[in-house]
Design a protein around this motif. Structure first.
Motif, PDB file in Angstrom:
ATOM      1  N   GLY A  39      42.159   1.736 -14.278  1.00 61.37           N
ATOM      2  CA  GLY A  39      42.092   1.107 -12.961  1.00 61.37           C
ATOM      3  C   GLY A  39      40.737   1.148 -12.296  1.00 61.37           C
ATOM      4  O   GLY A  39      40.601   0.724 -11.136  1.00 61.37           O
ATOM      5  N   ALA A  40      39.712   1.640 -12.990  1.00 65.58           N
ATOM      6  CA  ALA A  40      38.380   1.724 -12.393  1.00 65.58           C
ATOM      7  C   ALA A  40      37.773   0.333 -12.237  1.00 65.58           C
ATOM      8  O   ALA A  40      37.805  -0.470 -13.172  1.00 65.58           O
ATOM      9  N   THR A  41      37.209   0.066 -11.064  1.00 67.72           N
ATOM     10  CA  THR A  41      36.503  -1.201 -10.839  1.00 67.72           C
ATOM     11  C   THR A  41      34.996  -1.000 -10.700  1.00 67.72           C
ATOM     12  O   THR A  41      34.247  -1.976 -10.692  1.00 67.72           O
ATOM     13  N   ILE A  42      34.562   0.246 -10.570  1.00 62.92           N
ATOM     14  CA  ILE A  42      33.147   0.597 -10.685  1.00 62.92           C
ATOM     15  C   ILE A  42      33.033   1.601 -11.831  1.00 62.92           C
ATOM     16  O   ILE A  42      33.675   2.657 -11.808  1.00 62.92           O
ATOM     17  N   VAL A  43      32.239   1.259 -12.838  1.00 63.08           N
ATOM     18  CA  VAL A  43      32.109   2.093 -14.035  1.00 63.08           C
ATOM     19  C   VAL A  43      30.625   2.320 -14.296  1.00 63.08           C
ATOM     20  O   VAL A  43      29.823   1.391 -14.180  1.00 63.08           O
ATOM     21  N   ALA A  44      30.269   3.554 -14.646  1.00 63.35           N
ATOM     22  CA  ALA A  44      28.861   3.868 -14.886  1.00 63.35           C
ATOM     23  C   ALA A  44      28.693   4.593 -16.211  1.00 63.35           C
ATOM     24  O   ALA A  44      29.441   5.521 -16.533  1.00 63.35           O
ATOM     25  N   LEU A  45      27.691   4.160 -16.968  1.00 57.34           N
ATOM     26  CA  LEU A  45      27.321   4.770 -18.247  1.00 57.34           C
ATOM     27  C   LEU A  45      26.214   5.800 -18.027  1.00 57.34           C
ATOM     28  O   LEU A  45      25.514   5.760 -17.014  1.00 57.34           O
ATOM     29  N   PRO A  46      26.005   6.709 -18.976  1.00 49.58           N
ATOM     30  CA  PRO A  46      24.966   7.733 -18.817  1.00 49.58           C
ATOM     31  C   PRO A  46      23.568   7.238 -19.155  1.00 49.58           C
ATOM     32  O   PRO A  46      23.386   6.175 -19.762  1.00 49.58           O
TER      33      PRO A  46
END
Length: 272
Positions: A39-46
């Motif tokens: 359900g995430a709508t903001i996702v961040a990679l490292p």
């Protein structure tokens, strides 16, 4: 405000990136899909999600020009495919010096458009015994001021790893609702300072902090701390991954931010 826009989910993706860009993109795609399914709508990679080379100069071999290249195409496609705001960790973008790159964080909207860019300003340097790092060997410091972008939910500030140690950098963003900090903290510095610094940035800026990180033993022998995390404006940890690949997913609420800032209006009390 529409209740659906007042509360959203965000995810920090933790990876143990290798020397192979293709393998790293496959790993990232699997974890992005997991985050979207949650359900995430903001996702961040490292930081360095696309490559952890055997030497610093390996970054030069996979550098891209802005708007071109397989890594950027991957990020745009993933954002579009899942309908998410995607903070693409960092990737090497070229400069006018063939021996140095920018360590850049690019942001894509749910339509796959690149909407923000931040080039890392503070370059990590550390020496303790046999452990030594100097990012300035192949990275040019960014010439940009702190960068923010707006989503239907709220304003997001961008930073990268070593920026975490410079609180004035985050103040210069102005009021934001979320700070994203893609990182690759070493095991040595992370075990000592990672959580303390992240919680401090959330508390003093009275906003959420989303910190995706590298977390494990890499092919090049480097060991990263991991502990990707989501922290709320009161400094409470909402979700965290220990070591190895995974996702930390939690809920962001504008009401929570407003409540914290109303009960302790520290941002209004500033005198300098």
């Amino acid at each position: 405000m529409n209740k659906l826009k007042n509360i959203i989910k965000a995810a920090a993706i933790q990876m143990v990136s290798s020397t192979s860009v293709d393998d790293n993109l496959r790993q990232a795609a699997e974890l992005i899909a997991q985050a979207a399914q949650a359900g995430a709508t903001i996702v961040a990679l490292p930081e360095y999600f696309c490559v952890m080379g055997r030497t610093d100069t390996d970054k030069l071999l996979v550098q891209e020009a802005l708007g071109q290249g397989a890594i950027q195409s991957f990020l745009a496609d993933q954002a579009r495919q899942h309908g998410i705001w995607l903070v693409g960790g960092t990737l090497p973008l070229n400069t006018d010096d063939p021996q140095r790159i920018f360590n850049a964080s690019l942001v894509y909207d749910p339509a796959g458009n690149q909407v923000a860019r931040y080039d890392k300003v503070h370059l990590f340097g550390f020496t303790k015994g046999q452990e030594s790092y100097d990012e300035s060997v192949v990275i040019r410091p960014g010439r940009n001021a702190p960068q923010t972008f707006d989503t239907p939910w709220g304003r997001v500030g961008l930073s990268i790893c070593y920026d975490l140690r410079f609180p004035e950098f985050f103040r210069a963003m102005g009021p934001v609702d979320l700070i994203v900090i893609p990182s690759a903290f070493t095991y040595t510095t992370g075990s000592a300072h990672w959580e303390i610094l992240l919680r401090a940035r959330a508390i003093e800026n009275q906003c959420y902090v989303l910190a995706p990180a590298q977390g494990g033993k890499h092919e090049n022998g480097r060991r990263t701390w991991g502990h990707s995390v989501l922290i709320d404006p009161w400094g409470e940890i909402l979700a965290q991954v220990d070591h190895e690949p995974g996702i930390a997913v939690g809920t962001l609420s504008l009401e929570r931010i407003a409540d914290v800032r109303a009960s302790l209006p520290a941002l209004k009390h500033r005198t300098m």
